[in-house]
Design a protein around this motif. Structure first.
Motif, PDB file in Angstrom:
ATOM      1  N   HIS A  33       0.849  -1.198   0.000  1.00  0.00           N
ATOM      2  CA  HIS A  33       0.000   0.000   0.000  1.00  0.00           C
ATOM      3  C   HIS A  33       0.880   1.241   0.000  1.00  0.00           C
ATOM      4  N   ALA A  50      -2.080   2.471  -4.078  1.00  0.00           N
ATOM      5  CA  ALA A  50      -3.426   2.733  -3.556  1.00  0.00           C
ATOM      6  C   ALA A  50      -3.996   4.057  -4.058  1.00  0.00           C
ATOM      7  N   LYS A  96     -10.057   1.046  -5.860  1.00  0.00           N
ATOM      8  CA  LYS A  96      -9.840   1.522  -4.492  1.00  0.00           C
ATOM      9  C   LYS A  96     -10.921   2.537  -4.122  1.00  0.00           C
ATOM     10  N   HIS A 152      -5.740  -0.648   5.771  1.00  0.00           N
ATOM     11  CA  HIS A 152      -5.476  -0.116   7.111  1.00  0.00           C
ATOM     12  C   HIS A 152      -6.064  -1.036   8.183  1.00  0.00           C
ATOM     13  N   ASP A 159       2.028   2.960   3.204  1.00  0.00           N
ATOM     14  CA  ASP A 159       1.233   4.153   2.913  1.00  0.00           C
ATOM     15  C   ASP A 159       2.111   5.355   2.566  1.00  0.00           C
TER      16      ASP A 159
HETATM   17 ZN    ZN Z   1      -3.078   5.265   1.450  1.00  0.00          ZN
END
Ligand code: ZN
Length: 559
Positions: A82, A241, A299, A386, A449
């Motif tokens: 991600h 993502a 997404k 997440h 992330d």
């Molecule tokens: Zn993200």
């Protein structure tokens, strides 16, 4: 000392499609469960042809070129499940002005980033704060002119509520002493009423509307810069993502078809109906450029984030009565998307942080499973991104509905100072609860992330096994019962990530027939002192038999 890696003469862009070569001298981890072995790997046509006994490997690769890895540690290629490539690429082109001690230093940092920008592009920065500067005076356009004379420059204040620009930007925006302050905004001025270069709140629009929209060339340049940064930290694949629009996916396709991607991208598409229809028509999986690009996921978002209290909770925030956060997408739309994705064999990623966000996402996947039938073997592998705060009663649903929990270990260690303030002592038991998820049979995968966190996967590995910040706090780790073992953490970034992208039969292991995707470290992260983990040097990143990043360690880096 590591001597120079002599055989790194394979240039990063050299395709080795007809090449055979030999990786030798490394300690090889063929999987996240395996013990290391002194083995050699034969690569043929971008795939692993043999792994094992060095003498046998030499025989099989007679006459082939040899990469001597000189005692380093070779792993299946690491992946980030991600990340946001465009965001990282943009941040690499944006000067970081946080901590600058005065306007001159901030301006100097703006100069530094102009080197990589094409002619005419605006120089951008962010993070300045005049309250840290002598006299707490707002900066002036002239200070920025000295640093960036030949192109417009714009720098955001640390809180995002003001911009500082140079004179070229003022000219481009057509702003002078006669320009009035817009409603809800303020143009800071010198004594003669001329704009001094700082625009507050709604006045920022006067500048922003002049800035050129990002072009396809900008997108390509920024994504490529990001992939190179990822290769440098050992990543062989990023699962992106970003929920790209169709024209952005088209740009990725061009990069893949031209063979310019140094690492693999498994990307997500915007959930806009107009974006989806065209892609559904193209089939369930789009793989391009020798599978350096895969497009087969969508997404979307259930809720916001915990730090800003936007994550949707089932009960009030513990530190704000009456606030239960935000739903970003109506639950009915999530239900519809989950059903549609199932029907077309596409994977759906739902961002969910709060316990209500996670429940709504699980509900959507459960309903799709019921409507379309039991998930087939392999299934469409829906993912919750997440999976941060989960009601304890919902944890078993991940395994039951075959939903992958896509977690970011560094979020746990970034959030740990305040996470419990937000959700209180009871709900925290289901937060960042990797061990509980695993015990309940859920499949996990791991990412960062980025650019929210660093793209360096060793930071995620470190956070997963220690649950400590980089200075080793708290002692023993935060909620240590949720720690992962090193083998489990390695799996997060290798075999689990491969499964999360339907690639477990070709990535995530070192075995004949698998892609020649490798990450080679100078030290062994499976046994190194925890505090060493974040700074273990990457020796080589190889993707499909091509060198995506390679370094000789003669430059003073002592392993
Ligand atoms: Zn993200």
């Amino acid at each position: 000392m590591f001597p120079l890696l002599v055989a790194l003469s394979l240039a990063p862009s050299t395709p080795t499609s007809s090449n055979v070569f030999l990786l030798e001298g490394a300690n090889v981890y063929t999987s996240a469960q395996a013990r290391p072995q002194a083995a050699s790997v034969v690569v043929r046509d971008g795939k692993i042809a043999f792994v094992g006994d060095p003498a046998a490997a030499r025989e099989k690769a007679a006459g082939a070129s040899v990469i001597d890895l000189k005692g380093s540690f070779l792993f299946p290629g690491w992946a980030d499940a991600h990340g946001h490539l465009l965001g990282l690429g943009k941040s690499l082109e944006t000067a970081d002005l946080r901590g600058a001690s005065d306007a001159t230093e901030a301006a100097k940092r703006m100069t530094a980033i102009t080197a990589t920008l094409p002619e005419g592009a605006w120089a951008e920065g962010r993070g300045w704060d005049q309250n840290r500067w002598p006299g707490e005076k707002f900066p002036d356009a002239r200070e920025l002119d000295a640093a960036v004379p030949n192109r417009p420059a714009v720098a955001r204040r640390v809180d995002g509520h003001a911009v500082w620009v140079n004179s070229a930007a003022l000219r481009a925006a057509g702003i002078d002493a006669s320009t009035p302050d817009p409603p809800g905004g303020r143009i800071l001025r010198r004594r003669d009423a001329s704009p001094s270069g700082v625009f507050v709140d709604n006045a920022m629009r006067l500048i922003e509307r002049t800035m050129p929209a990002a072009s396809a060339a900008d997108f390509e340049r920024q994504v490529l810069a990001a992939t190179r940064a990822c290769a440098k930290v050992g990543l062989t694949q990023v699962q992106d993502a970003s929920a790209y629009a169709p024209d952005q996916v088209a740009a990725l396709e061009r990069l893949a078809q031209r063979g310019e991607l140094p690492i693999r991208i498994y990307t997500t598409l915007s959930p806009e109906p107009s974006a989806l229809s065209g892609f559904f028509a193209r089939g369930a999986r789009i793989g391009l450029g020798q599978d350096f690009l895969t497009v087969r996921a969508i997404k979307t978002y259930a809720d916001g984030a915990l730090g800003s209290r936007g994550a949707a909770l089932l009960e009030d925030y513990s530190d704000e009565k009456g606030n239960r956060g935000l739903l970003v997408t109506p639950p009915e739309r999530l239900d519809e998307l989950a059903r549609e994705a199932r029907g077309h064999g596409w994977q759906l990623w739902i961002h969910a942080i709060g316990d209500r966000g996670n429940r709504i996402a699980l509900d959507a996947f459960e309903k799709a499973n019921r409507a379309v039938g039991k998930p087939p073997a392999g299934g469409d592998r829906p993912r919750i991104e997440h999976a941060q705060v989960i009601a304890l009663s919902d944890i078993p649903r991940f395994a039951r509905e075959k939903v992958i929990a896509s977690v970011q270990p560094t979020h746990a260690t970034s959030d740990m100072p305040w996470a419990e303030l937000r959700v209180g002592p009871e709900r925290i038991a289901g937060a960042y609860a990797w061990r509980k998820l695993k015990k309940a049979g859920a499949r996990l995968t791991g990412g960062s992330d980025f650019p929210v966190e660093s793209e360096n996967p060793l930071l995620g590995f470190y956070a997963a096994v220690t649950r400590q910040d980089l200075s080793g706090r708290p002692p023993g780790g935060w909620r240590p019962e949720e720690k992962l073992t090193r083998g489990e953490a390695l799996a997060l970034f290798t075999s689990d990530a491969a499964y999360a992208a339907f690639e477990e039969n070709r990535r995530g292991l070192i075995a004949p027939g698998f892609e020649a995707d490798f990450t080679v470290f100078a030290e062994d992260p499976m046994v190194a002192e925890p505090r060493r983990l974040p700074s273990i040097p990457v020796v080589l990143t190889m993707v499909g038999g091509r060198v995506a990043y390679g370094r000789g360690l003669s430059g003073g880096v002592a392993p």
